[in-house]
Design an enzyme around this catalytic site. Structure first.
Site, short mmCIF file in Angstrom:
data_model
loop_
_atom_site.label_atom_id
_atom_site.label_comp_id
_atom_site.label_asym_id
_atom_site.label_seq_id
_atom_site.Cartn_x
_atom_site.Cartn_y
_atom_site.Cartn_z
N GLU A 13 -48.50 21.84 30.39
CA GLU A 13 -48.25 22.85 31.43
C GLU A 13 -47.34 23.94 30.87
O GLU A 13 -46.31 23.62 30.25
CB GLU A 13 -47.60 22.23 32.67
CG GLU A 13 -47.56 23.20 33.83
CD GLU A 13 -46.91 22.61 35.08
OE1 GLU A 13 -47.33 22.95 36.19
OE2 GLU A 13 -45.97 21.81 34.94
N GLY B 194 -37.95 18.88 32.32
CA GLY B 194 -37.24 17.71 32.82
C GLY B 194 -38.19 16.54 32.96
O GLY B 194 -37.88 15.40 32.60
N ALA B 195 -39.39 16.84 33.48
CA ALA B 195 -40.43 15.82 33.63
C ALA B 195 -41.75 16.57 33.82
O ALA B 195 -41.77 17.76 34.10
CB ALA B 195 -40.14 14.92 34.83
N MET B 196 -42.86 15.84 33.67
CA MET B 196 -44.17 16.47 33.79
C MET B 196 -45.16 15.50 34.42
O MET B 196 -45.27 14.34 34.00
CB MET B 196 -44.67 16.91 32.41
CG MET B 196 -46.08 17.49 32.41
SD MET B 196 -46.22 18.94 33.49
CE MET B 196 -47.95 18.86 33.92
N GLU B 197 -45.92 16.00 35.42
CA GLU B 197 -46.74 15.17 36.29
C GLU B 197 -48.11 14.82 35.73
O GLU B 197 -49.06 14.63 36.50
CB GLU B 197 -46.92 15.86 37.64
CG GLU B 197 -47.72 17.16 37.63
CD GLU B 197 -46.89 18.42 37.47
OE1 GLU B 197 -47.37 19.51 37.83
OE2 GLU B 197 -45.74 18.32 37.00
N HIS C 160 -40.54 13.27 42.78
CA HIS C 160 -41.14 14.60 42.62
C HIS C 160 -42.44 14.52 41.82
O HIS C 160 -43.47 15.07 42.23
CB HIS C 160 -40.13 15.51 41.91
CG HIS C 160 -40.60 16.91 41.67
ND1 HIS C 160 -40.11 17.98 42.37
CD2 HIS C 160 -41.52 17.42 40.80
CE1 HIS C 160 -40.70 19.10 41.95
NE2 HIS C 160 -41.56 18.78 40.99
N GLU C 161 -42.39 13.83 40.69
CA GLU C 161 -43.59 13.76 39.84
C GLU C 161 -44.69 12.94 40.49
O GLU C 161 -45.88 13.23 40.33
CB GLU C 161 -43.23 13.20 38.46
CG GLU C 161 -42.15 13.98 37.72
CD GLU C 161 -42.42 15.47 37.63
OE1 GLU C 161 -43.61 15.86 37.50
OE2 GLU C 161 -41.45 16.25 37.70
N HIS D 237 -46.63 14.92 43.03
CA HIS D 237 -47.64 15.75 42.37
C HIS D 237 -48.96 15.01 42.15
O HIS D 237 -50.01 15.65 41.98
CB HIS D 237 -47.15 16.19 40.99
CG HIS D 237 -46.32 17.43 40.99
ND1 HIS D 237 -46.72 18.61 41.58
CD2 HIS D 237 -45.12 17.70 40.42
CE1 HIS D 237 -45.80 19.54 41.39
NE2 HIS D 237 -44.81 19.01 40.68
N GLU E 122 -45.07 23.15 43.13
CA GLU E 122 -43.69 22.75 42.84
C GLU E 122 -42.84 22.65 44.09
O GLU E 122 -42.01 21.75 44.23
CB GLU E 122 -43.06 23.72 41.84
CG GLU E 122 -43.73 23.70 40.47
CD GLU E 122 -43.76 22.31 39.83
OE1 GLU E 122 -43.00 21.41 40.25
OE2 GLU E 122 -44.56 22.13 38.90
#
Length: 795
Positions: free
Chosen positions: A109, A242-245, A277-278, A281, A300
């Site tokens: 992303e 920070g993180a990725m879904e 959060h992830e 998503h 987001e």
């Protein structure tokens, strides 16, 4: 879009040691006469065949595209062979190093997939991915789906074949290769797998428990089961985001995933929120995806809002919507009161445009507007509208207007009209309120930190707090009158994204009702006062008088907000004796009330203790001298106090060597970050040069380089040195974080402090480095510098 990709069949042969790979790819595509193209960056494409025929192509660097004159009519099969190096930037397929070795991992992303394999790198071009990886026999591979089979190749390598994915966008594909440790837990039909590089899974089961709770919450809320058979939660040792879904293979920085005895209460709560959060998503973003990046905010902001709802449900004692106001709404309020803001629904054309909208507007304002709409239509109508939207668009793409339409149909309320105004128009209103008898007179104007409104207005969902309850109405137009008795305040629970400025008599009435206000309401009043100070609507003395009654409140979110405000003012006005006296008294009073850490204490007390101790250590040399000796037992100290200890030691000893030794001894990223923060408060050119050398030689991870530069910018004694080192900072971050908006974010944070007292020199320097990819960060930083400079001059 007419041309359509239905499937990518992708095989990568990876040389793990030399960090190179070759690829073979078959793409099933259909079209109606369009010229075939693929996005490609940094890939050496050796051959291209369409329907068995060799096809000429050219590389368009500006468009990041492989272009052909071949027109796709009907169904076609495209075959490619290519080779590439594994990257050393934190995008595409790249190498992530740790002490004992490395892993290969991906971050696609928003436009990173084109750096790993040729593809149409656009969220609307969803396809099935059939992935095969040829890797060393002793290694393991991870992707979105479970492994279907492994085939030994007889040459020390094996072919790992994964199950086909559902239809999904290119930015959600994940590829990971290395040696890993795992921890597993079943979440109903879903297998949860917590993963880290071998020897680095230093964690309890907390992350898996939080993931299980979040999946259950979202399955119940959305009315749709988790779509995949498994979900990996992967700790990546070097990671720009920070993180990725990634669907079914979510990646995280170590510090926002792993939890052990060295984890502070603050980070533990962050871990819970980031996991939620992830996972949010996985439905909203992965199952249903935006058509184009102008609706990034919907992905987001929705995940941000839903994560806080999930954590608030799992941990009601954390009062997590207080954290929502602190972490999301506050930053959005600030960013959206600048001329250099943008609408939620931003105009997005290029990769640079995409990178620069991963900001407080797309996350914080969007989430705050969703909270406002939920408050307007009611929780049940909001949830049922979300369910309808997801059911109608599952495995496909959708626009923001599709969501408003779903909620409007369910609720029967004018959601589309309200939402279109809020997402298409930048900024937000301030409501000026006065009372005439039993009538409330309200006017609205755009709130600007430079004090210059522009005549904008919004349809504002109002909640009116009276002595006998809360009533809701919609304000349309620039002026409104309401009949009300026993009026207390507007904006119950701070659900509305607007500020309120009351007449003096209403302020007096509000102060007399403080005990009856919720902590959310109290936060809103305090946050508004600080904004009014920065905007020049009140002076420093009026601000201190106005917030005075709130300084004694013990609720976490109010004390945390005041702590942050007082710290910012102390950095800007270090010589103001009246301010210094108020600030030190506030910090010391709350630390005395909180006392030492207690077994079983409220986690928010631990978080607040750490935040206040850190701020006090930065502004009060006497307190710093009290806690600095605790550095000798740093790794056994209260985790929430370790950052304060590191800062205090740096400020009182100026001992680089000791902190560097602690950095080397640290076993977790959380402790490393705290020590890096402390090192930023060392003074003198020699220490400054040594700290930057740790970034250059890799002792400080690439992902933490921004933290170094931004932290030094806060230290008044080192600002002149950091100003002289800005070119190195920009060059480093541009190299490490290519294709992201991080350089702009860094400059936005640094300029308002580094530029104090050197505004003209700062502007002149920035004109020499300005490029499109971070110009918005420069403009926002300079606008904030103007605001800070005005506050300094007036105080």
């Amino acid at each position: 879009m007419i041309m359509e990709i239905t499937k990518y069949d992708l095989t990568l042969d990876i040389d793990f040691k030399s960090l190179r790979y070759t690829g073979k790819e078959t793409i099933n595509v259909s079209g109606q006469g369009e010229n075939f193209f693929l996005n490609s960056v940094g890939l050496d494409v050796k051959s291209l065949m369409i329907d068995g025929n060799p096809t000429k192509f050219t590389l368009n660097a500006k468009e990041q595209a492989l272009e052909t004159d071949h027109k796709i009519t009907g169904n076609s099969k495209v075959e490619l062979e290519f080779q590439a190096n594994v990257g050393n930037i934190l995008q595409g397929l790249y190498v992530a190093n740790y002490k004992e070795g490395h892993i290969l991992t991906t971050q696609f992303e928003s436009t990173g997939a084109r750096r790993a394999f040729p593809c149409i790198d656009h969220p609307k071009y969803k396809a099935v991915f059939s992935l095969k990886l040829n890797i060393d026999s002793g290694l393991e591979a991870i992707s979105n789906m479970p492994v279907l089979r492994e085939e030994e190749q007889g040459n020390g390598k094996k072919l790992v074949v994964f199950q086909d994915t559902p239809r999904m966008s290119t930015y959600l594909l994940y590829i990971g290769v290395g040696s890993f440790d795992h921890m597993e837990k079943a979440f109903g039909k879903v297998k949860g797998i917590l993963t880290a590089p071998k020897g680095h899974l230093l964690t309890t089961e907390f992350p898996l428990s939080e993931a299980g709770g979040a999946i259950k919450y979202f399955e119940d809320y959305y009315g749709i089961e988790f779509a995949l058979p498994k979900v990996h939660l992967i700790s990546v040792p070097e990671f720009g985001a920070g993180a990725m879904e990634n669907w079914g293979a979510i990646t995280f920085r170590e510090v926002v995933l792993l939890v052990n005895e060295n984890t502070s209460a603050s980070v533990k709560q962050t871990v819970s929120e980031v996991i939620a959060h992830e996972l949010a998503h996985q439905w909203f973003g992965d199952l249903v995806t935006m058509e184009w990046w102008n609706d990034l905010w919907l992905n987001e902001s929705f995940a941000t809002f839903m994560a806080h709802k999930a954590v608030n449900s799992m941990h009601p004692d954390w009062h997590f919507f207080g954290k929502f106001l602190l972490a999301e709404t506050a930053g959005a309020f600030t960013g959206d009161s600048l001329h250099n803001t943008h609408p939620i629904d931003a105009d997005v054309k290029s990769p640079d445009d995409i990178a620069q909208i991963f900001d407080e507007i797309s996350y914080g304002k969007g989430a705050s507007i969703l909270r406002m709409i939920e408050g307007y239509v009611g929780e049940k109508n909001f949830r049922d509208g979300i369910r309808k939207y997801l059911q109608d668009n599952r495995y496909g793409n959708a626009k923001g207007s599709d969501l408003w339409s779903s909620i409007e149909k369910v609720s029967g309320m004018p959601v589309s009209k309200v939402m279109e105004a809020w997402i298409k128009q930048k900024g937000y209103p301030i409501l000026n309120v006065r009372k005439d008898g039993d009538q409330l007179h309200i006017t609205q104007e755009r709130f600007m930190l430079d004090g210059k409104p522009d005549g904008s207005s919004w349809p504002v969902p109002l909640t009116v707090v009276n002595g006998n309850g809360v009533k809701s109405t919609l304000m349309e137009g620039s002026e409104m009158k309401l009949e009300t008795k026993d009026f207390i305040k507007l904006n119950s629970g701070e659900t509305g994204f607007y500020r309120v400025l009351y007449s003096p008599d209403l302020i007096a009435n509000l102060n007399s009702n403080l005990k009856g206000l919720s902590y959310l309401d109290a936060w809103g009043i305090v946050n508004d006062y600080f904004a009014f100070l920065k905007a020049g609507r009140i002076n420093l003395d009026q601000y201190l008088e106005s917030v005075g009654p709130f300084t004694k409140l013990e609720e976490f979110v109010v004390a945390q907000e005041l702590s942050s405000q007082f710290f910012t003012l102390s950095l800007l006005l270090p010589e103001n004796s009246k301010l210094t006296s108020v600030v030190k008294e506030f910090y010391r009073t709350h630390l005395k009330r909180l006392g030492d850490k207690k077994q079983g204490e409220d986690e928010n007390d631990a978080v607040l203790r750490g935040a206040i101790a850190l701020n006090l250590a930065m502004v009060d040399e006497k307190y710093a001298e009290e806690i600095a000796p605790k550095v000798e037992s740093f790794f056994s100290a209260d985790p929430d106090l370790r950052q304060a200890i590191a800062v205090a030691y740096a400020g009182t000893s100026n001992d680089f060597k000791k902190l560097e030794k602690l950095l080397d001894e640290s076993k977790t990223d959380e402790d490393r970050i705290k020590i890096i923060s402390g090192m930023s408060w060392l003074n003198g050119e020699d220490n400054f040069r040594k700290l930057l050398e740790l970034v250059r030689n890799g002792k400080i991870k690439k992902q933490d380089s921004l933290r170094v530069y931004m932290s030094i910018s806060l230290n008044p004694e080192q600002r002149s040195l950091m100003f002289s080192g800005m070119s190195e900072a920009v060059k480093t971050v541009e190299e490490y974080f290519q294709g992201t908006g991080y350089t702009g974010m860094m400059l936005e944070a640094m300029i308002p402090f580094l530029g104090i007292g050197r505004k003209d020199a700062m502007r002149k320097y920035l004109d020499t480095i300005r490029v499109d990819s971070y110009s918005k960060g420069i403009d926002k930083g300079m606008e904030l510098l103007e605001i800070n400079s005005r506050l300094v001059a007036s105080s």
